[in-house]
Design a protein around this motif. Structure first.
Motif, PDB file in Angstrom:
ATOM      1  N   VAL A 211     -15.141  -0.225 -46.064  1.00  0.00           N
ATOM      2  CA  VAL A 211     -15.484  -1.643 -46.017  1.00  0.00           C
ATOM      3  C   VAL A 211     -14.970  -2.377 -47.247  1.00  0.00           C
ATOM      4  CG1 VAL A 211     -17.393  -3.295 -45.935  1.00  0.00           C
ATOM      5  CG2 VAL A 211     -17.538  -1.162 -44.641  1.00  0.00           C
ATOM      6  N   GLY A 212     -14.233  -3.479 -47.029  1.00  0.00           N
ATOM      7  CA  GLY A 212     -13.879  -4.397 -48.099  1.00  0.00           C
ATOM      8  C   GLY A 212     -12.663  -3.995 -48.927  1.00  0.00           C
ATOM      9  N   ASP A 213     -12.283  -4.903 -49.811  1.00  0.00           N
ATOM     10  CA  ASP A 213     -11.159  -4.722 -50.717  1.00  0.00           C
ATOM     11  C   ASP A 213     -11.642  -3.970 -51.951  1.00  0.00           C
ATOM     12  OD1 ASP A 213      -9.030  -4.864 -52.436  1.00  0.00           O
ATOM     13  OD2 ASP A 213      -8.833  -7.042 -52.391  1.00  0.00           O
ATOM     14  N   THR A 214     -11.106  -2.786 -52.179  1.00  0.00           N
ATOM     15  CA  THR A 214     -11.593  -1.923 -53.254  1.00  0.00           C
ATOM     16  C   THR A 214     -10.760  -2.015 -54.529  1.00  0.00           C
ATOM     17  OG1 THR A 214     -10.292  -0.089 -52.372  1.00  0.00           O
ATOM     18  CG2 THR A 214     -12.590  -0.259 -51.644  1.00  0.00           C
ATOM     19  N   ALA A 215      -9.853  -2.985 -54.611  1.00  0.00           N
ATOM     20  CA  ALA A 215      -8.936  -3.039 -55.759  1.00  0.00           C
ATOM     21  C   ALA A 215      -9.682  -3.081 -57.090  1.00  0.00           C
ATOM     22  CB  ALA A 215      -8.003  -4.242 -55.629  1.00  0.00           C
ATOM     23  N   ALA A 216     -10.723  -3.925 -57.189  1.00  0.00           N
ATOM     24  CA  ALA A 216     -11.422  -4.093 -58.465  1.00  0.00           C
ATOM     25  C   ALA A 216     -12.146  -2.821 -58.885  1.00  0.00           C
ATOM     26  CB  ALA A 216     -12.404  -5.259 -58.369  1.00  0.00           C
ATOM     27  N   VAL A 217     -12.866  -2.204 -57.950  1.00  0.00           N
ATOM     28  CA  VAL A 217     -13.604  -0.994 -58.327  1.00  0.00           C
ATOM     29  C   VAL A 217     -12.640   0.162 -58.551  1.00  0.00           C
ATOM     30  CG1 VAL A 217     -14.067  -0.172 -55.968  1.00  0.00           C
ATOM     31  CG2 VAL A 217     -15.621   0.421 -57.826  1.00  0.00           C
TER      32      VAL A 217
ATOM     33  N   ASP B  96     -21.884  -4.185 -50.571  1.00  0.00           N
ATOM     34  CA  ASP B  96     -21.439  -2.957 -49.934  1.00  0.00           C
ATOM     35  C   ASP B  96     -21.117  -1.913 -51.002  1.00  0.00           C
ATOM     36  OD1 ASP B  96     -19.020  -3.814 -50.979  1.00  0.00           O
ATOM     37  OD2 ASP B  96     -18.373  -4.693 -49.071  1.00  0.00           O
ATOM     38  N   LEU B  97     -20.555  -0.783 -50.566  1.00  0.00           N
ATOM     39  CA  LEU B  97     -20.343   0.336 -51.491  1.00  0.00           C
ATOM     40  C   LEU B  97     -19.435  -0.041 -52.651  1.00  0.00           C
ATOM     41  CD1 LEU B  97     -20.767   3.315 -52.168  1.00  0.00           C
ATOM     42  CD2 LEU B  97     -18.790   3.849 -50.743  1.00  0.00           C
ATOM     43  N   ARG B  98     -18.350  -0.752 -52.374  1.00  0.00           N
ATOM     44  CA  ARG B  98     -17.412  -1.086 -53.460  1.00  0.00           C
ATOM     45  C   ARG B  98     -18.068  -1.992 -54.494  1.00  0.00           C
ATOM     46  NH1 ARG B  98     -14.566  -6.431 -51.279  1.00  0.00           N
ATOM     47  NH2 ARG B  98     -16.350  -7.053 -50.053  1.00  0.00           N
ATOM     48  N   THR B  99     -18.865  -2.982 -54.050  1.00  0.00           N
ATOM     49  CA  THR B  99     -19.527  -3.882 -54.990  1.00  0.00           C
ATOM     50  C   THR B  99     -20.634  -3.165 -55.747  1.00  0.00           C
ATOM     51  OG1 THR B  99     -19.076  -5.693 -53.461  1.00  0.00           O
ATOM     52  CG2 THR B  99     -20.671  -6.112 -55.215  1.00  0.00           C
ATOM     53  N   GLY B 100     -21.436  -2.393 -55.018  1.00  0.00           N
ATOM     54  CA  GLY B 100     -22.499  -1.642 -55.666  1.00  0.00           C
ATOM     55  C   GLY B 100     -21.968  -0.648 -56.675  1.00  0.00           C
ATOM     56  N   ALA B 101     -20.857   0.012 -56.339  1.00  0.00           N
ATOM     57  CA  ALA B 101     -20.267   0.977 -57.261  1.00  0.00           C
ATOM     58  C   ALA B 101     -19.779   0.293 -58.527  1.00  0.00           C
ATOM     59  CB  ALA B 101     -19.114   1.708 -56.574  1.00  0.00           C
ATOM     60  N   HIS B 102     -19.140  -0.856 -58.377  1.00  0.00           N
ATOM     61  CA  HIS B 102     -18.619  -1.575 -59.541  1.00  0.00           C
ATOM     62  C   HIS B 102     -19.761  -1.993 -60.462  1.00  0.00           C
ATOM     63  CE1 HIS B 102     -16.380  -4.435 -61.981  1.00  0.00           C
ATOM     64  NE2 HIS B 102     -15.269  -3.996 -61.436  1.00  0.00           N
ATOM     65  N   ARG B 103     -20.842  -2.491 -59.898  1.00  0.00           N
ATOM     66  CA  ARG B 103     -21.968  -2.928 -60.729  1.00  0.00           C
ATOM     67  C   ARG B 103     -22.680  -1.745 -61.373  1.00  0.00           C
ATOM     68  NH1 ARG B 103     -24.370  -7.877 -56.957  1.00  0.00           N
ATOM     69  NH2 ARG B 103     -22.500  -9.184 -57.102  1.00  0.00           N
TER      70      ARG B 103
ATOM     71  N   PHE C  73     -10.525   4.286 -53.265  1.00  0.00           N
ATOM     72  CA  PHE C  73     -11.350   4.212 -54.459  1.00  0.00           C
ATOM     73  C   PHE C  73     -10.686   4.840 -55.687  1.00  0.00           C
ATOM     74  CE2 PHE C  73     -14.468   2.961 -51.454  1.00  0.00           C
ATOM     75  CZ  PHE C  73     -15.484   2.329 -52.150  1.00  0.00           C
ATOM     76  N   GLY C  74      -9.541   5.480 -55.499  1.00  0.00           N
ATOM     77  CA  GLY C  74      -8.895   6.125 -56.629  1.00  0.00           C
ATOM     78  C   GLY C  74      -9.611   7.379 -57.072  1.00  0.00           C
ATOM     79  N   ILE C  75     -10.311   8.020 -56.138  1.00  0.00           N
ATOM     80  CA  ILE C  75     -11.027   9.266 -56.411  1.00  0.00           C
ATOM     81  C   ILE C  75     -10.227  10.405 -55.788  1.00  0.00           C
ATOM     82  CG2 ILE C  75     -13.164  10.553 -55.927  1.00  0.00           C
ATOM     83  CD1 ILE C  75     -14.637   7.876 -55.974  1.00  0.00           C
ATOM     84  N   PRO C  76     -10.055  11.529 -56.475  1.00  0.00           N
ATOM     85  CA  PRO C  76      -9.249  12.615 -55.916  1.00  0.00           C
ATOM     86  C   PRO C  76      -9.729  13.038 -54.527  1.00  0.00           C
ATOM     87  CG  PRO C  76      -9.731  13.042 -58.215  1.00  0.00           C
ATOM     88  CD  PRO C  76     -10.540  11.841 -57.833  1.00  0.00           C
ATOM     89  N   ALA C  77      -8.793  13.392 -53.668  1.00  0.00           N
ATOM     90  CA  ALA C  77      -9.141  13.811 -52.310  1.00  0.00           C
ATOM     91  C   ALA C  77     -10.036  15.036 -52.307  1.00  0.00           C
ATOM     92  CB  ALA C  77      -7.867  14.086 -51.513  1.00  0.00           C
ATOM     93  N   THR C  78      -9.862  15.918 -53.280  1.00  0.00           N
ATOM     94  CA  THR C  78     -10.710  17.105 -53.354  1.00  0.00           C
ATOM     95  C   THR C  78     -12.146  16.770 -53.690  1.00  0.00           C
ATOM     96  OG1 THR C  78      -9.898  17.360 -55.603  1.00  0.00           O
ATOM     97  CG2 THR C  78      -8.918  18.772 -53.923  1.00  0.00           C
TER      98      THR C  78
END
Length: 257
Positions: A126-132, A88-95, A190-195
């Motif tokens: 979707v999913g636990d985003t802690a790692a990414v 999913d997005l969190r896993t794909g983003a991390h990789r 995701f820890g990305i700014p809201a803006t």
């Protein structure tokens, strides 16, 4: 020193089965975004639209990132995107971050881009985003990478109006991005700014509008110096991206375009 005038744009597009009806709009919007970056000073692009960078190799590592000019990335974009069952997005983003980080670390410092902009497109809920989230925070703090998130939602939850940025936003922070309160939950996940986060859909018109807005954001991020504030998405852009799904009920049920 890095090459201050160069930019690397890293893009990951989620292709989960839930997004099947939206894939034509996502593909068209991504193509327009890449087209907007093309030109004499076009960035290097690492494009991940499936399992190209998200699968694990036999040794547990990931495929290497291969940056190409924006026009070459556009030419390599598949004519039709098909839904994939996979990360999913969190896993794909991390990789993606792992692959890009390894690729840049292997370069001589003078060949590294002065600016790295990462665009993530997909279902952020979707999913636990802690790692990414931890990895994104590290890249922001250590290397001033800029992140932008297009949260593709089937629920159509509006992001809400932007508020005036806090005058102290960015102070004491490694990446000085203008903040606002009350941003979409995806930003915090995701820890990305809201803006720098915009909610798209569930209608295809909203996907198109969100990716058009993302292209403008990427342009502003490329023009800004590292750690310099980047103007976020506007209320008008958010409103345009919050488009209803006008498909007949039976198409929604079958998840077809």
């Amino acid at each position: 020193m890095t090459n201050p005038g160069s930019t690397l744009l890293a893009v990951h597009l989620d292709r989960s089965s839930m997004l099947r009806p939206l894939l034509p709009a996502l593909r068209a919007g991504l193509a327009d975004l890449l087209r907007a970056q093309a030109g004499p000073d076009e960035p290097e692009v690492v494009l991940s639209t499936g399992n190209d960078l998200t699968r694990s190799l036999a040794d547990g590592s990931h495929p290497p990132a291969v940056p190409v000019p924006a026009q070459e990335a556009l030419a390599a974009l598949p004519a039709k995107l098909r839904a994939l069952d996979g990360p999913d997005l969190r896993t794909g983003a991390h990789r993606l971050l792992d692959a890009v980080g390894d690729e840049l670390a292997a370069r001589p410092e003078g060949d590294r881009p002065g600016r790295v902009v990462v665009l993530l497109v997909g279902e952020a809920a979707v999913g636990d985003t802690a790692a990414v989230r931890e990895r994104i925070a590290h890249q922001q703090a250590a290397y001033a990478w800029e992140f932008v998130l297009v949260d593709v939602t089937a629920a159509g939850v509006p992001a809400g109006p932007a508020e005036e940025p806090d005058a102290a936003a960015g102070e004491g922070s490694a990446v000085a991005v203008k903040q606002r309160a009350g941003g979409p939950a995806a930003a915090a996940r995701f820890g990305i700014p809201a803006t720098a986060t915009i909610t798209a859909g569930p209608g295809r018109e909203g996907i198109t509008a969100a990716l058009t807005a993302a292209a403008s954001f990427v342009g502003r991020a490329r023009a800004a110096a590292p750690r310099e504030p980047v103007e976020g998405f506007t209320d008008d852009e958010r409103a345009a991206a919050d488009a209803p799904d006008t498909r007949p009920g039976w198409k929604k049920f079958l998840r077809i375009a």
